[in-house]
Design a protein around this motif. Structure first.
Motif, PDB file in Angstrom:
ATOM      1  N   SER A  96       0.954  -1.039   0.032  1.00 42.74           N
ATOM      2  CA  SER A  96       0.033   0.114   0.036  1.00 42.74           C
ATOM      3  C   SER A  96       0.903   1.282  -0.059  1.00 42.74           C
ATOM      4  O   SER A  96       2.005   1.167   0.217  1.00 42.74           O
ATOM      5  CB  SER A  96      -0.739   0.039   1.295  1.00 42.74           C
ATOM      6  N   TRP A  97       0.233   2.373  -0.450  1.00 40.51           N
ATOM      7  CA  TRP A  97       1.094   3.557  -0.320  1.00 40.51           C
ATOM      8  C   TRP A  97      -0.055   4.816  -0.265  1.00 40.51           C
ATOM      9  O   TRP A  97      -1.225   4.638  -0.760  1.00 40.51           O
ATOM     10  CB  TRP A  97       1.878   3.684  -1.753  1.00 40.51           C
ATOM     11  N   LYS A  98       0.452   5.974   0.199  1.00 42.93           N
ATOM     12  CA  LYS A  98      -0.395   6.975   0.346  1.00 42.93           C
ATOM     13  C   LYS A  98       0.387   8.314   0.723  1.00 42.93           C
ATOM     14  O   LYS A  98       1.474   8.076   1.087  1.00 42.93           O
ATOM     15  CB  LYS A  98      -1.623   6.829   1.472  1.00 42.93           C
ATOM     16  N   PHE A  99      -0.035   9.302   0.212  1.00 48.08           N
ATOM     17  CA  PHE A  99       0.576  10.794   0.462  1.00 48.08           C
ATOM     18  C   PHE A  99       0.190  11.026   2.030  1.00 48.08           C
ATOM     19  O   PHE A  99      -1.230  10.975   2.220  1.00 48.08           O
ATOM     20  CB  PHE A  99       0.380  11.974  -0.542  1.00 48.08           C
ATOM     21  N   VAL A 100       0.871  11.640   2.711  1.00 51.16           N
ATOM     22  CA  VAL A 100       0.575  12.157   4.132  1.00 51.16           C
ATOM     23  C   VAL A 100       0.912  13.680   4.242  1.00 51.16           C
ATOM     24  O   VAL A 100       1.824  14.241   3.752  1.00 51.16           O
ATOM     25  CB  VAL A 100       1.369  11.202   5.260  1.00 51.16           C
ATOM     26  N   LYS A 104       1.234  17.125   1.434  1.00 48.18           N
ATOM     27  CA  LYS A 104       1.593  16.067   0.552  1.00 48.18           C
ATOM     28  C   LYS A 104       2.803  15.766   0.392  1.00 48.18           C
ATOM     29  O   LYS A 104       3.310  15.662  -0.922  1.00 48.18           O
ATOM     30  CB  LYS A 104       0.720  16.018  -0.608  1.00 48.18           C
ATOM     31  N   LEU A 107       5.513  10.480   0.826  1.00 49.54           N
ATOM     32  CA  LEU A 107       4.798   9.364   0.323  1.00 49.54           C
ATOM     33  C   LEU A 107       5.222   8.145   1.370  1.00 49.54           C
ATOM     34  O   LEU A 107       6.402   7.658   1.385  1.00 49.54           O
ATOM     35  CB  LEU A 107       4.921   8.941  -1.053  1.00 49.54           C
ATOM     36  N   ASP A 108       4.122   7.563   1.963  1.00 48.87           N
ATOM     37  CA  ASP A 108       4.310   6.326   2.906  1.00 48.87           C
ATOM     38  C   ASP A 108       4.069   5.206   2.159  1.00 48.87           C
ATOM     39  O   ASP A 108       3.052   5.010   1.485  1.00 48.87           O
ATOM     40  CB  ASP A 108       3.662   6.605   4.202  1.00 48.87           C
ATOM     41  N   TYR A 461      -4.071  15.787  -8.664  1.00 45.77           N
ATOM     42  CA  TYR A 461      -4.480  14.309  -7.954  1.00 45.77           C
ATOM     43  C   TYR A 461      -5.540  13.789  -8.692  1.00 45.77           C
ATOM     44  O   TYR A 461      -6.070  12.749  -8.128  1.00 45.77           O
ATOM     45  CB  TYR A 461      -4.401  14.413  -6.445  1.00 45.77           C
TER      46      TYR A 461
END
Length: 519
Positions: A96-100, A104, A107-108, A461
């Motif tokens: 999984s991956w997401k901007f935090v 932004k 990217l985690d 986005y």
């Protein structure tokens, strides 16, 4: 030369170079079978794959040729993969991956547990950090980690990509070379020789090579996804000097699969009962790359005249035997990045093209030289292009080049000012990257008016927002072209009837790593 940005890129590639063909009897390969879907089953033969396009290196850190990717795909998994039909991003080594954060700027990425490199060492966050740091230092050729300042471990199986400014496209970059994590132990051991002794987490281990001629791989039975990837035990890539030689090899059974044959071969091979001929779509197109930092292409009027001189329908017919089509956009119809209202961006207008050449200060015409790489259709298209350009006052000379000769073009050191080649990309941002002044593939590092829009794309986005920007980029090409897109050709792959596992992908992803002999 087919060049892929290895972001959301089509993984099958081509870069022609002369070499030799190897021979093996089909019976020796076809005698084995597999009774289980498990990738470690008894499909014990050697599958012979024929192509005209060898890799430049098997080190993902430093490679610049699109032809590398087909071979890298055997040895390396990437952090994120591309759905071959939809283009959607899917988990691979990353789960999984997401901007935090509100801005932004991080990217985690969560990493898969229990994966081992082919040398038995563990895949983990430390390996990703080490490779990403090396990748950035090596130059990040295709801007896959654009604006990434560092990558840190937030645990054994979690990494964070830190950005200096927003990059909405960063997950796409982890599909290709930037996400192909090598074994740190192997990199330390091999040093500069890693490109000839690669070690990754992919479904096949590298065995040996005769550079430019033959590349051998064997199944990695410790592969983390063995249960879901049925595949033959051994794979051998044989490199052929010409399309004619490759067609002969697939007809006689000297190879089991022939990749990237010419469109003209379809009529010959379709009637053969022992072959399956896949004529599939792809994201690639044929074009002239421009070095707009050098005369006469510094003048937008000459670049526009070059485009207006072309009868693209005639070119497509000549090269693709009617299977391709004229094109002026970097994206196929019906996909994100294609602008229907602007299709075509340029139509043939000989009178206007002549006028532009004269207005640019060349009353007696202008001389231009282009490279072209043999095996990509320009042997057929070249004489037509020369005649069409001559009619408007552009006296064009086309020089066939080798890989070593054409490579300096993109670093602004080659003598020709243009380059006849192919480019393909499943990612719309990557497809238009040739127009961006920061792109490796923009030889003159020229801003064709799109740099401001690239800045916007990295902060956008949503697909609707991207679509609006792509329309603006294409609209600029009407008067300030950064290249000359000419036509598209289908992806023609041919398989012996006893070959299973191949697919016809909307993005040209043909699953070569998952081929096997049918029982």
């Amino acid at each position: 030369m087919k060049i892929y940005r290895s972001g959301r890129a089509a993984r099958r590639i081509a870069l022609a170079a002369p070499t030799i063909a190897a021979v093996v009897t089909l019976a020796a390969c076809a005698g084995s079978s597999q009774s289980s879907n498990n990738g470690t089953g008894d499909n014990a033969g050697t599958m012979k794959l024929g192509t005209m396009f060898p890799p430049g290196t098997l080190d993902p850190t430093i490679g610049t040729q699109g032809s590398d990717l087909a071979y890298l795909d055997y040895v390396f998994d990437s952090l994120i993969k591309l759905n071959p039909q939809t283009g959607a991003l899917e988990p691979m080594l990353a789960t999984s991956w997401k901007f935090v954060g509100a801005d932004k700027l991080e990217l985690d990425v969560q990493l898969r547990h229990g994966v081992k490199f082919q040398d038995g060492t563990p895949f983990n966050a430390a390996a990703v950090v080490k490779y990403s740091t090396d990748f950035i230092k090596a130059g990040d050729i295709a801007n896959l980690l654009q604006y990434v300042t560092k990558v840190t471990a937030a645990g054994d199986y979690e990494v964070v990509y830190h950005l200096s400014q927003q990059n909405a496209q960063l997950p796409n970059g982890l599909v290709g070379r930037a996400g192909m994590i090598p074994s740190p132990a192997a990199v330390a051991k091999e040093g500069k020789s890693f490109g000839t002794h690669p070690v990754g987490t992919g479904p096949y281990k590298f065995v040996s090579q005769v550079q430019g001629a033959r590349y051998n791989f064997t199944r990695y039975d410790g592969y983390w996804n063995n249960a879901n990837l049925k595949r033959v035990k051994n794979v051998e890539f044989d490199i052929f000097q010409s399309d004619t030689a490759l067609v002969t090899a697939i007809r006689t059974g000297d190879v089991n699969v022939a990749f990237h044959l010419a469109s003209q071969d379809v009529k010959t091979l379709k009637p053969m009962s022992n072959l399956d001929v896949s004529v599939g779509p792809g994201t690639e197109y044929s074009l002239a790359y421009f070095n707009a930092s050098r005369k006469p292409l510094t003048d937008a009027r000459i670049r526009l005249a070059f485009n207006l001189a072309l009868d693209r329908k005639a070119l497509a017919e000549a090269v693709t035997d009617g299977l391709g089509q004229a094109s002026t956009e970097a994206r196929p119809a019906g996909t994100l990045g294609y602008v229907k209202s602007l299709d075509p961006i340029w139509t043939q207008d000989t009178a206007k093209a002549k006028q532009l050449v004269q207005q640019a200060g060349y009353p007696n015409g202008v001389n231009m030289t282009c490279y072209e790489y043999p095996g990509l259709g320009f042997e057929l298209a070249g004489p037509i292009i020369i005649a069409q350009e001559k009619a408007v006052g552009i006296k064009l000379k086309i020089i066939p080049g080798t890989a070593a000769q054409v490579a300096p073009f993109f670093t602004n050191k080659a003598d020709p000012v243009c380059y006849l080649a192919n480019y393909g990309n499943g990612d719309p941002v990557g497809a238009y990257q040739l127009l961006w002044s920061k792109s490796y593939y923009n030889a003159g590092k020229t801003d064709f008016g799109v740099d401001k829009y690239y800045d916007q794309l990295y902060k956008t986005y949503t697909t609707s927002g991207e679509a609006q920007i792509f329309q603006k980029i294409n609209d600029l090409q009407k008067t300030n072209p950064g290249y000359s897109i000419m036509f598209t050709a289908p992806l023609v792959n041919v398989y012996q009837k006893n070959i299973g596992g191949w697919v016809t992908s909307n993005l040209g992803i043909d699953n070569a790593r998952g081929l096997y002999f049918k029982s």
